[in-house]
Design an enzyme around this catalytic site. Sequence first.
Site, PDB file in Angstrom:
ATOM      1  N   ARG A   3      16.369  67.004  -4.915  1.00  0.00           N
ATOM      2  CA  ARG A   3      16.145  65.727  -4.315  1.00  0.00           C
ATOM      3  C   ARG A   3      16.545  65.702  -2.889  1.00  0.00           C
ATOM      4  O   ARG A   3      15.770  65.431  -2.021  1.00  0.00           O
ATOM      5  CB  ARG A   3      17.034  64.709  -4.927  1.00  0.00           C
ATOM      6  N   ASP A 345      18.833  70.837 -13.604  1.00  0.00           N
ATOM      7  CA  ASP A 345      19.060  70.823 -12.161  1.00  0.00           C
ATOM      8  C   ASP A 345      20.211  69.893 -11.818  1.00  0.00           C
ATOM      9  O   ASP A 345      20.619  69.049 -12.606  1.00  0.00           O
ATOM     10  CB  ASP A 345      17.801  70.378 -11.434  1.00  0.00           C
ATOM     11  N   GLU A 346      20.733  70.044 -10.639  1.00  0.00           N
ATOM     12  CA  GLU A 346      21.712  69.133 -10.050  1.00  0.00           C
ATOM     13  C   GLU A 346      22.871  68.810 -10.999  1.00  0.00           C
ATOM     14  O   GLU A 346      23.348  67.678 -11.055  1.00  0.00           O
ATOM     15  CB  GLU A 346      21.014  67.849  -9.584  1.00  0.00           C
ATOM     16  N   ALA A 347      23.320  69.818 -11.718  1.00  0.00           N
ATOM     17  CA  ALA A 347      24.471  69.639 -12.624  1.00  0.00           C
ATOM     18  C   ALA A 347      25.758  69.855 -11.833  1.00  0.00           C
ATOM     19  O   ALA A 347      26.575  70.722 -12.146  1.00  0.00           O
ATOM     20  CB  ALA A 347      24.366  70.602 -13.802  1.00  0.00           C
TER      21      ALA A 347
END
Length: 540
Positions: A3, A345-347
């Site tokens: 993002r 994603d984006e963990a």
Amino acid sequence: MRRNRRTTPRTARVLGSLLLVAAAGAFTVGAAPAPPKTAPAPPRTAAVPLDRVVPAPASVTPGGAPYRLTRATAVRVDGPAAVRRVGAYLTGILRPSTGYPLPLTDGGSGGIRLHLEKGDYGAEGYRLRSAPSGVTLTAGTPAGLFHGVQTLRQLLPAAVEKRTVQHQSWEIAGGTIEDRPRYAYRGAMLDVARHFFTVAQVERYIDQLALYKVNELHLHLSDDQGWRIAITSWPRLADYGGATEVGGGEGGSYTQADYRRIVSYAASRYVEVVPEIDMPGHTNAALASYARLDCDGVAPPRYTGTEVGFSSLCVSKDVTYAFVNDVVKELAALTPGRYLHIGGDEAHSTSHADYVTFMDRVQPIVAGYGKTVIGWHQLTGAHPAEGALAQYWGLDDTSAAEKEQVARAARAGTGLILSPADRVYLDMKYTKDTRIGLTWAGLVEVRRSYDWDPGAYLPGAPAAAIKGVEAPLWSETLKTSADIEYMAFPRLPGAAELGWSPAATHDWNGYKVRLAAQGPRWDALGIGYYRSPQVPWPHG
């Protein structure tokens, strides 16, 4: 990086149905008031050239006089019931605008024929031949015939898409098109988690995808802001976790019957649904619904903002894997398609070690229910399962190290779906003045979205590892079908062409002319689109 290096991410809900209403019955032109009793001939409309199709066909050989649809035209089908259904779909498009009866028959000659035969068509290819005596669509599968029908639609004047009788001639240019896709996976993603979209809205989007031969609909069914699919064994996920969305709206969720309806409708358009349950991050809606999924056992409040990276399932708890097993089991049973997307994603709230542990335990669960894993490309930082696909959403300027991690996995056998955010994220603004959309990946005008080659995009990744292209549409700023369409059109057809057409056909100068010709068709379909100044649209 999906993002924003800082915040934000994805998109969409969807659509309703367009192409179904089959108005049967003959149309009679009113007679002139005086003696000539014959109706005036409809005004002639020049046939659409064979080379104006989007996506560009593999081979086009124009030549000969056109075929003209008349009141006597029939649609002839031979083969199994699936072929007849494709024929019925075609007549449902043609009858309202032409006013012709267009009977569906398995006999006779001439007219429009849909024919199955063995040949070098592959799973989705077709041949279209048009001559004054008739049009023949030939394929090895009903899917190929269906894709050929989309080409046939584009060879007719744009007014064929209207739902009322249009007084004009209907000609299909003479010649032959031989066509088959470059990639087997040609997808679009709709984010129904940030803002919820109804079944009818999703069906509308499916119809729009089908026109451009997109064959995968990736539904982003869960995120921090909402859980959108009923899970019988964990009912609060939808009842509580689905009752909000970005900005604090009422949200919504699909019953299992709703989801089956979407899957069935998509299948009727030869589109496979790929459900996504994002994990271990992007899980606030689940944690708010069931406190025991959080490491501290305390349920967080439901979330209506757009930040990312703050939530995580508790990797060390056994209940987490019982939860995942139950969700995957139910979703797999509802989904006849091959894939199940597990996000990944984006963990940012999950340590790398915990992330690897989680993915190592979850991927076998998915395989155990007969599905192939798809994950965002961060999966390549763990141990992608055999046969898994990684969806790359990085940017042109993503670090060389991150790109190499993905390429290394590809060289080891992991297939790739390409969704570079600064190319095909449909929620990115076109310009700084675009009224909706995000900018974290940059401004993405139509040419930038189209002008790249999937086969050569990721350094070090073998061309054979590229399984396809997907255009995601995240919905942080999207609330209506009009919002979806404005962001998707005109960029979606370009992504579809990158997935379908041979690399040799990719040329912006030619493409922008073919794309411009789609504008009147979208007008006829009621699709509101961005009139990019980069495209020479008709009528200014």
